[in-house]
Write an enzyme that holds these catalytic residues in place. Structure first.
Site, PDB file in Angstrom:
ATOM      1  N   GLU A 160       0.921  -1.325  -0.173  1.00  0.00           N
ATOM      2  CA  GLU A 160      -0.098   0.079   0.066  1.00  0.00           C
ATOM      3  C   GLU A 160       0.796   1.197   0.073  1.00  0.00           C
ATOM      4  O   GLU A 160       0.643   2.120   0.848  1.00  0.00           O
ATOM      5  CB  GLU A 160      -1.016  -0.029   1.165  1.00  0.00           C
ATOM      6  CG  GLU A 160      -1.968  -1.159   1.021  1.00  0.00           C
ATOM      7  CD  GLU A 160      -2.737  -1.443   2.446  1.00  0.00           C
ATOM      8  OE1 GLU A 160      -2.788  -0.547   3.215  1.00  0.00           O
ATOM      9  OE2 GLU A 160      -3.323  -2.402   2.414  1.00  0.00           O
ATOM     10  N   ASN A 201       2.063  -5.000  -3.184  1.00  0.00           N
ATOM     11  CA  ASN A 201       0.524  -5.437  -2.883  1.00  0.00           C
ATOM     12  C   ASN A 201      -0.206  -4.191  -2.566  1.00  0.00           C
ATOM     13  O   ASN A 201       0.310  -3.195  -1.886  1.00  0.00           O
ATOM     14  CB  ASN A 201       0.769  -6.482  -1.577  1.00  0.00           C
ATOM     15  CG  ASN A 201      -0.739  -7.184  -1.272  1.00  0.00           C
ATOM     16  OD1 ASN A 201      -1.110  -7.456  -2.130  1.00  0.00           O
ATOM     17  ND2 ASN A 201      -1.179  -6.816  -0.056  1.00  0.00           N
ATOM     18  N   HIS A 237     -10.719  -6.356  -1.929  1.00  0.00           N
ATOM     19  CA  HIS A 237     -11.577  -6.345  -0.882  1.00  0.00           C
ATOM     20  C   HIS A 237     -12.630  -5.364  -1.473  1.00  0.00           C
ATOM     21  O   HIS A 237     -12.684  -4.053  -1.958  1.00  0.00           O
ATOM     22  CB  HIS A 237     -10.915  -5.286   0.135  1.00  0.00           C
ATOM     23  CG  HIS A 237      -9.902  -6.018   1.119  1.00  0.00           C
ATOM     24  ND1 HIS A 237     -10.108  -7.131   1.951  1.00  0.00           N
ATOM     25  CD2 HIS A 237      -8.481  -5.764   1.159  1.00  0.00           C
ATOM     26  CE1 HIS A 237      -8.950  -7.493   2.594  1.00  0.00           C
ATOM     27  NE2 HIS A 237      -8.020  -6.635   1.958  1.00  0.00           N
ATOM     28  N   GLU A 267      -6.143 -10.846  -1.104  1.00  0.00           N
ATOM     29  CA  GLU A 267      -6.879 -10.364   0.107  1.00  0.00           C
ATOM     30  C   GLU A 267      -8.372 -10.400  -0.322  1.00  0.00           C
ATOM     31  O   GLU A 267      -9.184  -9.728   0.372  1.00  0.00           O
ATOM     32  CB  GLU A 267      -6.526  -9.121   0.790  1.00  0.00           C
ATOM     33  CG  GLU A 267      -5.157  -9.112   0.957  1.00  0.00           C
ATOM     34  CD  GLU A 267      -4.424  -7.706   1.880  1.00  0.00           C
ATOM     35  OE1 GLU A 267      -5.534  -7.293   2.216  1.00  0.00           O
ATOM     36  OE2 GLU A 267      -3.364  -7.404   1.813  1.00  0.00           O
ATOM     37  N   ASP A 269     -12.196 -10.484  -0.375  1.00  0.00           N
ATOM     38  CA  ASP A 269     -13.616 -10.626   0.395  1.00  0.00           C
ATOM     39  C   ASP A 269     -14.592  -9.888  -0.117  1.00  0.00           C
ATOM     40  O   ASP A 269     -14.439  -8.787  -0.778  1.00  0.00           O
ATOM     41  CB  ASP A 269     -13.432 -10.464   1.782  1.00  0.00           C
ATOM     42  CG  ASP A 269     -12.737  -8.963   2.060  1.00  0.00           C
ATOM     43  OD1 ASP A 269     -12.923  -8.198   1.438  1.00  0.00           O
ATOM     44  OD2 ASP A 269     -12.177  -9.112   3.425  1.00  0.00           O
TER      45      ASP A 269
END
Ligand code: 9MR
Length: 348
Positions: A160, A201, A237, A267, A269
């Site tokens: 990030e 990432n 996400h 990641e 979801d």
């Protein structure tokens, strides 16, 4: 919705054909796990692991070890948890995660060596000089990567570094060391384990847009200076009602692949409003399935990792008020529609 009903009926048919197929083998149910099916297609399917339930909940361990071929540390390999003081490392939880992975023959994504969050307070509170902070980075990355050298195949080295405004995030590292901290971090990691694949990432950079352009420019620049960078993690996400366009994600994956990079979905979801409704679960299943199909169809997309696997343990409800139920297993470890539809896709 029509497409979903088709998928659902395929999923139900698929469950039957899975069990008849399994009559021929001893350990029948394992053949229809996401793990077995994805492995047969050359895809790693993974989940982020929370230290608490890993230590204390047999059902959690069972599902994790059965359904996934890859795991990542949700928190315990971040600098804060690993480095309570400048002089000490706290390895117990990360070692336990490694032990679990190895005893279940799972591959590990290390997460994350350099991040502006979850830093120890001793790092955040001091007024570091440039050389001092470089030395801290070097020591930290060197120690962690060396400890797990040869055992962690993929590392999120920098997490990030691009802000929501698509500019370089003004983190402690960026401000004190300068933007070259990124290249340094990758070099420190590479020196400690030359065989590990090193990733940048980020979130919100899955499709096309200002932020993913900035991530693309960043990794292109790193490669142009000879930085040992091997892949990009797209976090994913997302909300079920507003996922990124799959065409855009495909274009993005392809332009990263054209730079010679591997892509992991790191990641994933898919949050829905709570309490979950049938429509919410249907929309969610569709998004999971779309991303799985996309990843399967792009050779550079080699891993699909969920940020957890059970709604019993997920960061979503505490972060996004009114949302939750974001993972493929419910709070009682029962597979949800998203699971069934992905299972069917992997069977085809
Ligand atoms: O899910 C993680 C949560 O338990 C932690 O409190 C938080 C801060 O360390 O980090 C969450 O994981 C984040 C990940 O490390 C990086 N991408 C965003 C994830 C969700 O916030």
């Amino acid at each position: 919705m029509t497409r979903f009903l088709l998928l659902l009926s395929l999923a139900l048919v698929g469950c039957d054909s899975g069990s008849s197929m399994s009559e021929e083998i001893d350990d029948a149910p394992a053949e229809t796990t996401l793990r077995a099916l994805a492995t047969a297609k050359g895809l790693h399917i993974g989940a982020a692991v929370a230290a608490g339930p890993l230590a204390s909940d047999p059902a959690y361990r069972e599902v994790l070890g059965t359904e996934f071929s890859m795991l990542t540390a949700e928190n315990v390999m971040k600098m804060g948890p690993l480095r309570p003081t400048p002089q000490t490392f706290s390895w117990d939880n990360s070692d336990a995660l490694m032990d679990f992975a190895e005893s279940n023959e799972m591959t590990v994504r290390g997460h994350a060596l350099v991040w502006h969050q979850s830093l120890p307070s001793w790092v955040e509170s001091a007024n570091w000089g440039r050389q001092e902070l470089i030395a801290i980075l070097q020591e930290h990355i060197g120690a962690v990567v060396t400890r797990y050298r040869g055992r962690i195949a993929h590392w999120d080295v920098v997490n990030e570094a691009v802000g929501d405004d698509a500019r370089r995030r003004p983190t402690l590292f960026n401000e004190v060391i300068g933007p070259e901290y990124l290249q340094m971090a990758f070099e420190f990691a590479h020196a400690a384990d030359p065989d590990a694949k090193l990733f940048y990432n980020d979130y919100g950079a899955e499709g096309l847009g200002a932020k993913s352009d900035a991530v693309y420019a960043l990794v292109q620049e790193l490669l142009s200076t000879g930085t040992p960078l091997h892949g990009v993690g797209l976090q994913m996400h997302v909300t079920a009602s507003n996922p990124p366009s799959m065409d855009a994600v495909r274009s993005n994956i392809r332009r990263l692949a054209a730079l010679g990079l591997e892509v992991h979905i790191t990641e994933m979801d898919v949050r829905i409003p709570e309490p979950a409704t049938e429509n919410g679960l249907v929309a969610q299943a569709q998004v999971y399935n779309d991303v799985l199909q996309l990843c399967l169809s792009e050779p550079s997309c080699t891993s699909l990792v969920f940020w957890g696997f059970t709604d019993r343990h997920s960061w979503v409800p505490s972060f996004f008020q009114g949302f939750g139920a974001a993972l493929p297993f419910d709070e009682d470890y029962q597979p949800k529609l998203a699971y069934q539809v992905m299972q069917q896709t992997l069977m085809n």
